[in-house]
Design an enzyme around this catalytic site. Sequence first.
Site, mmCIF file in Angstrom:
data_model
loop_
_atom_site.group_PDB
_atom_site.id
_atom_site.type_symbol
_atom_site.label_atom_id
_atom_site.label_comp_id
_atom_site.label_asym_id
_atom_site.label_seq_id
_atom_site.Cartn_x
_atom_site.Cartn_y
_atom_site.Cartn_z
ATOM 1 N N CYS A 273 0.831 -1.209 0.000
ATOM 2 C CA CYS A 273 0.000 0.000 0.000
ATOM 3 C C CYS A 273 0.866 1.260 0.000
ATOM 4 O O CYS A 273 1.737 1.441 0.856
ATOM 5 C CB CYS A 273 -0.909 -0.017 1.232
ATOM 6 S SG CYS A 273 -1.802 1.512 1.486
ATOM 7 N N CYS B 292 0.654 3.288 3.292
ATOM 8 C CA CYS B 292 1.375 2.597 4.369
ATOM 9 C C CYS B 292 2.878 2.857 4.238
ATOM 10 O O CYS B 292 3.572 3.074 5.242
ATOM 11 C CB CYS B 292 1.106 1.099 4.324
ATOM 12 S SG CYS B 292 -0.470 0.579 5.036
ATOM 13 N N ASP C 188 -0.173 16.731 -0.841
ATOM 14 C CA ASP C 188 -0.546 15.927 -2.001
ATOM 15 C C ASP C 188 0.462 16.175 -3.131
ATOM 16 O O ASP C 188 0.885 17.299 -3.376
ATOM 17 C CB ASP C 188 -1.965 16.295 -2.465
ATOM 18 C CG ASP C 188 -2.557 15.257 -3.401
ATOM 19 O OD1 ASP C 188 -3.495 14.548 -2.999
ATOM 20 O OD2 ASP C 188 -2.060 15.147 -4.560
ATOM 21 N N HIS D 79 -3.295 0.642 8.535
ATOM 22 C CA HIS D 79 -4.046 0.546 7.281
ATOM 23 C C HIS D 79 -5.526 0.307 7.550
ATOM 24 O O HIS D 79 -5.908 -0.651 8.226
ATOM 25 C CB HIS D 79 -3.514 -0.572 6.377
ATOM 26 C CG HIS D 79 -4.271 -0.629 5.083
ATOM 27 N ND1 HIS D 79 -3.843 0.035 3.964
ATOM 28 C CD2 HIS D 79 -5.464 -1.190 4.766
ATOM 29 C CE1 HIS D 79 -4.747 -0.135 2.999
ATOM 30 N NE2 HIS D 79 -5.746 -0.880 3.473
ATOM 31 N N ASN E 170 -12.911 10.867 -0.103
ATOM 32 C CA ASN E 170 -13.418 10.082 -1.233
ATOM 33 C C ASN E 170 -13.447 8.609 -0.845
ATOM 34 O O ASN E 170 -12.473 8.084 -0.282
ATOM 35 C CB ASN E 170 -12.515 10.283 -2.454
ATOM 36 C CG ASN E 170 -12.517 11.718 -2.950
ATOM 37 O OD1 ASN E 170 -13.528 12.408 -2.842
ATOM 38 N ND2 ASN E 170 -11.398 12.167 -3.487
ATOM 39 N N GLY F 176 -14.693 8.438 -6.082
ATOM 40 C CA GLY F 176 -13.451 8.909 -6.688
ATOM 41 C C GLY F 176 -12.204 8.517 -5.926
ATOM 42 O O GLY F 176 -11.147 9.136 -6.086
ATOM 43 N N HIS G 288 -7.858 8.398 3.705
ATOM 44 C CA HIS G 288 -7.158 9.693 3.721
ATOM 45 C C HIS G 288 -8.179 10.806 3.615
ATOM 46 O O HIS G 288 -9.122 10.726 2.838
ATOM 47 C CB HIS G 288 -6.141 9.784 2.579
ATOM 48 C CG HIS G 288 -6.681 9.472 1.219
ATOM 49 N ND1 HIS G 288 -6.900 8.177 0.791
ATOM 50 C CD2 HIS G 288 -7.080 10.268 0.200
ATOM 51 C CE1 HIS G 288 -7.387 8.184 -0.427
ATOM 52 N NE2 HIS G 288 -7.518 9.452 -0.822
ATOM 53 N N HIS H 37 -8.609 14.616 2.482
ATOM 54 C CA HIS H 37 -8.021 15.748 1.766
ATOM 55 C C HIS H 37 -8.386 17.024 2.527
ATOM 56 O O HIS H 37 -9.568 17.256 2.809
ATOM 57 C CB HIS H 37 -8.623 15.881 0.359
ATOM 58 C CG HIS H 37 -8.372 14.735 -0.564
ATOM 59 N ND1 HIS H 37 -7.412 14.756 -1.557
ATOM 60 C CD2 HIS H 37 -8.983 13.527 -0.676
ATOM 61 C CE1 HIS H 37 -7.447 13.625 -2.248
ATOM 62 N NE2 HIS H 37 -8.393 12.860 -1.725
HETATM 63 P P1 AMP Z 1 -8.105 9.839 -3.862
HETATM 64 O O1 AMP Z 1 -8.304 10.013 -5.341
HETATM 65 O O2 AMP Z 1 -9.151 10.501 -3.019
HETATM 66 O O3 AMP Z 1 -7.874 8.382 -3.498
HETATM 67 O O4 AMP Z 1 -6.779 10.642 -3.504
HETATM 68 C C1 AMP Z 1 -5.502 10.112 -3.659
HETATM 69 C C2 AMP Z 1 -4.552 11.292 -3.657
HETATM 70 O O5 AMP Z 1 -3.248 10.802 -3.447
HETATM 71 C C3 AMP Z 1 -4.529 12.090 -4.973
HETATM 72 O O6 AMP Z 1 -4.909 13.446 -4.735
HETATM 73 C C4 AMP Z 1 -3.082 11.973 -5.434
HETATM 74 O O7 AMP Z 1 -2.599 13.147 -6.036
HETATM 75 C C5 AMP Z 1 -2.361 11.647 -4.124
HETATM 76 N N1 AMP Z 1 -1.103 10.926 -4.262
HETATM 77 C C6 AMP Z 1 -0.848 9.837 -5.020
HETATM 78 N N2 AMP Z 1 0.434 9.433 -4.854
HETATM 79 C C7 AMP Z 1 0.992 10.294 -3.954
HETATM 80 C C8 AMP Z 1 2.297 10.410 -3.369
HETATM 81 N N3 AMP Z 1 3.299 9.549 -3.666
HETATM 82 N N4 AMP Z 1 2.513 11.418 -2.503
HETATM 83 C C9 AMP Z 1 1.526 12.292 -2.191
HETATM 84 N N5 AMP Z 1 0.280 12.225 -2.704
HETATM 85 C C10 AMP Z 1 0.019 11.246 -3.575
HETATM 86 ZN ZN ZN Z 2 -2.203 1.280 3.671
#
Ligand code: AMP
Ligand code: ZN
Length: 110
Positions: free
Chosen positions: A3, A6, A29, A45, A83, A89, A96, A98
């Site tokens: 993950c 994680c 992000d 997790h 989300n 989405g 997480h 946002h």
């Molecule tokens: P979601 O679409 O709600 O699952 O959000 C996932 C978020 O993770 C998105 O806004 C991505 O831009 C962000 N994301 C993906 N990989 C990374 C990373 N390595 N570091 C920081 N953010 C990330």
């Molecule tokens: Zn995880």
Amino acid sequence: MSCLFCKIAAGEIPATLVHEGERIVAFNDIDPKAPVHVLVITRDHHDNVAALTHVDPSLAAELLGVAAAIGASNASGFRVVLNTGADGGQSVNHVHAHVLAGRGFAWPPG
Ligand code: AMP
Ligand code: ZN
């Protein structure tokens, strides 16, 4: 452990951390959708907010508290988004929140 979040929580993948607690971590992000775009995650997790609140409601409250504290430093307001699932989405299946700020956001969302 496969993950992504994680691995970020464990320090195995770099991120710009803005909060490091015993059970909660927050980081910027990688693809920000607003001038402030922070992701708040649990170190443990959990797939999504529904699973988290079911298994560990006090941790869910802690996640929300950290998200609110980060958001509250923006005097003109902020948005917290969790989300969940395909229609929600969600692209990373580790819970997480946002925290978005620094501009206005449309309501209802598209
Ligand atoms: P979601 O679409 O709600 O699952 O959000 C996932 C978020 O993770 C998105 O806004 C991505 O831009 C962000 N994301 C993906 N990989 C990374 C990373 N390595 N570091 C920081 N953010 C990330
Ligand atoms: Zn995880």
